[in-house]
Design an enzyme around this catalytic site. Structure first.
Site, PDB file in Angstrom:
ATOM      1  CB  SER A 145       9.222   2.965   0.840  1.00 53.22           C
ATOM      2  OG  SER A 145       9.814   4.266   0.751  1.00 53.22           O
ATOM      3  CE1 TYR A 158       3.878   5.223  -0.011  1.00 52.55           C
ATOM      4  CE2 TYR A 158       6.117   6.128   0.860  1.00 52.55           C
ATOM      5  CZ  TYR A 158       5.258   5.330   0.037  1.00 52.55           C
ATOM      6  OH  TYR A 158       5.857   4.540  -1.041  1.00 52.55           O
TER       7      TYR A 158
END
Length: 253
Positions: A145, A158
């Site tokens: 990501s 995250y």
């Protein structure tokens, strides 16, 4: 979307968390380029619906229920691919979780465990399970990501787990070469259910758009195209790398 190239004829792909969003788009693109695809999700209903949708597009596909942290379900995933197609050429590790928006200092240990378990450990175990079935010239693609480069705010922990995947890609590429290439995709912000808490808030959405040099959010099809490239022979001399597909959003550690 019409796809004219068929770079993946004769290939077999296994894609985790692939009944919606980025995972489904990757499975669809690989299938439209000629790969036979095994898709998976935690819920059988979602798997069945996605299989029907992909078959309606002429894609050779089977489905399996798989929670990536469940060892038996992971083994069944790989066994199902081999049973149906005989071998595996492409692994896409896409499953991810973000169970809390707490700051790192406020985050419970159980949440930390789940983040590492799903976002990092499961990718390692999936590749371990599949390794014996990967043919020469195979490709592993790990989905990270843009948050891996910018771990901040509600995505801080995250993002840290996604940073770990950048290093995992390098390490696995060294271990698995020369027969298997290992690469990573770091998607920017894409309007999906997973990212809905960001992309449905107009203020946050506009801020994310402004960070992009192209002044727009990405699409799931953008990620599917990147995965198809990395899985194909067009990327035959690329391994250990992360492709950032984020419209020019800042991406340096």
């Amino acid at each position: 979307m019409e796809v004219k190239c068929r770079r993946l004829e004769g290939k077999v792909a296994v894609v985790t968390a692939s009944t919606q969003g980025i995972g489904l788009a990757i499975a669809q693109r690989l299938g439209l380029e000629g790969a036979a695809v095994l898709i998976s999700s935690r819920k059988k209903k979602n798997v069945d619906e996605a299989v029907d949708a992909l078959r309606a597009k002429g894609i050779t596909v089977v489905g399996a229920v798989c929670h990536v942290s469940d060892a038996d379900q992971r083994k069944n995933l790989i066994d199902t691919a081999v049973k149906n197609f005989g071998h595996i050429d492409i692994i896409v590790s896409n499953a991810a979780a973000n169970p809390s928006l707490d700051s790192i200092l406020q985050m419970k240990e159980s949440v930390l465990d789940k983040l590492w378990d799903i976002n990092v450990k499961a990718s390692i175990l999936l590749v371990q399970d599949a390794a014996a079935h990967l043919r020469k010239g195979s490709s592993v693609i790990i989905i990270s990501s843009i948050a891996g480069y910018n771990p901040e705010g509600a995505l801080s922990m995250y993002g840290v787990t996604k940073t770990a995947l950048l290093g995992l890609t390098k390490a696995l590429a060294a271990e698995m070469g020369p027969n298997t290439r290992v690469n990573c995709i770091a998607p920017g912000f894409v309007p999906t259910r997973f990212a809905g808490f960001l992309t449905t808030n107009e203020t946050v959405k506009n801020e994310l758009i402004d960070r992009s040099m192209l002044k727009k959010l990405g699409t799931v099809e953008d990620m599917g195209a990147a995965a198809a490239f990395l899985a194909s022979d067009d990327a035959s001399y690329i391994t250990g790398e992360t492709i950032v597909v984020a419209g020019g959003t800042h991406s340096r550690l």
